[in-house]
Design an enzyme around this catalytic site. Sequence first.
Site, PDB file in Angstrom:
ATOM      1  N   GLY A  17       0.800  -1.222   0.000  1.00 52.48           N
ATOM      2  CA  GLY A  17       0.000   0.000   0.000  1.00 52.48           C
ATOM      3  C   GLY A  17       0.833   1.272   0.000  1.00 52.48           C
ATOM      4  N   VAL A  18       0.405   2.243   0.787  1.00 49.43           N
ATOM      5  CA  VAL A  18       1.080   3.537   0.840  1.00 49.43           C
ATOM      6  C   VAL A  18       2.500   3.384   1.377  1.00 49.43           C
ATOM      7  CG1 VAL A  18       1.026   5.837   1.886  1.00 49.43           C
ATOM      8  CG2 VAL A  18      -1.088   4.800   1.064  1.00 49.43           C
ATOM      9  N   GLY A  19       2.697   2.506   2.364  1.00 49.00           N
ATOM     10  CA  GLY A  19       4.025   2.303   2.918  1.00 49.00           C
ATOM     11  C   GLY A  19       5.005   1.785   1.880  1.00 49.00           C
ATOM     12  N   ARG A  38       4.230  -6.393  10.002  1.00 48.10           N
ATOM     13  CA  ARG A  38       3.909  -7.617  10.745  1.00 48.10           C
ATOM     14  C   ARG A  38       4.101  -8.881   9.920  1.00 48.10           C
ATOM     15  NH1 ARG A  38      -1.350  -8.226  11.635  1.00 48.10           N
ATOM     16  NH2 ARG A  38      -1.925  -6.549  10.202  1.00 48.10           N
ATOM     17  N   ARG A  39       3.702  -8.847   8.662  1.00 49.21           N
ATOM     18  CA  ARG A  39       3.637 -10.059   7.838  1.00 49.21           C
ATOM     19  C   ARG A  39       4.993 -10.295   7.177  1.00 49.21           C
ATOM     20  NH1 ARG A  39      -1.484  -8.219   4.546  1.00 49.21           N
ATOM     21  NH2 ARG A  39      -0.467  -6.223   5.019  1.00 49.21           N
ATOM     22  N   ASP A  64       4.921  -6.072  15.219  1.00 53.47           N
ATOM     23  CA  ASP A  64       3.545  -5.622  15.363  1.00 53.47           C
ATOM     24  C   ASP A  64       3.586  -4.377  16.246  1.00 53.47           C
ATOM     25  OD1 ASP A  64       0.910  -5.121  15.877  1.00 53.47           O
ATOM     26  OD2 ASP A  64       0.432  -7.138  16.610  1.00 53.47           O
ATOM     27  N   TYR A 155     -10.666   4.679  15.533  1.00 52.08           N
ATOM     28  CA  TYR A 155      -9.764   4.926  14.413  1.00 52.08           C
ATOM     29  C   TYR A 155      -9.641   6.430  14.144  1.00 52.08           C
ATOM     30  CZ  TYR A 155      -8.004   5.106   9.634  1.00 52.08           C
ATOM     31  OH  TYR A 155      -7.275   5.411   8.513  1.00 52.08           O
TER      32      TYR A 155
END
Length: 255
Positions: A17-19, A38-39, A64, A155
């Site tokens: 994504g954006v990261g 994390r993944r 995480d 959020y």
Amino acid sequence: MTDKYGPWGIVAGGSDGVGAAFAEAMAARGINLVLVARRVPLLESAADVIRRRYGVQVRTVPLDLATDDAPVELADATADLEIGLLVYNAGSDDSTADFLDREPADHLRLVRRNCVSALETVHHFGAPMALRGRGGVILVTSGAAWAGGATRATYGATKAFGLVLAESLWAEWRAHGVDVLALVLGRTDTPSLHRLLGDEDQPLGGLADPVEAAEEALTHLGDGPTWISGSADPAGASPVGALSRRDAVLAMNPR
């Protein structure tokens, strides 16, 4: 770019994504990278792509950021590096529900990742930047920060925290040569948004491009404190800023 923000940069949430877009844009500018996510398989795959394409050094830190020890572990994993740019982008929420339909632990994980870990991480890496008289910090926040929204209470509140934190640090650190930017994103075409909407295999219209958002932020890092990605007036006021608080909340909640 490396003179001002190098030789190493950190992208928290840098696996997709954006990261991932930030990571590629920074690598294209010659900045070595620390990618945090994390993944592990996705993280290592993103790192391999960047090494092949840009020839920069890439260090991966599987973490995480919603856990208590994450900021200390990140600090330990980068203790031998001079970090000149920090992008804190690890703050999405893959589910939406009314406040009472989620367990307190779910809310607290968001607070830990988007507020507590963000604060500790920025404090740790921002201090040496201020001493050196150069560096940059980008806190990626969201249009959910503008006003309260049903089903997004925690959020939105955490994103408002990030927005005000970045603006405050801009006011404090600009005299020390450190650029700070709150990057406000609208609906952006990321895997996280597709997971939220439950349509991973279907294209969505009207979404911002994460590559364009990252490029925009890096180009305007010195134009803080706030940059509203994709806006006709990106350095201007909140789009609901002319409304009363009540009307702003209602505008954010059409149902």
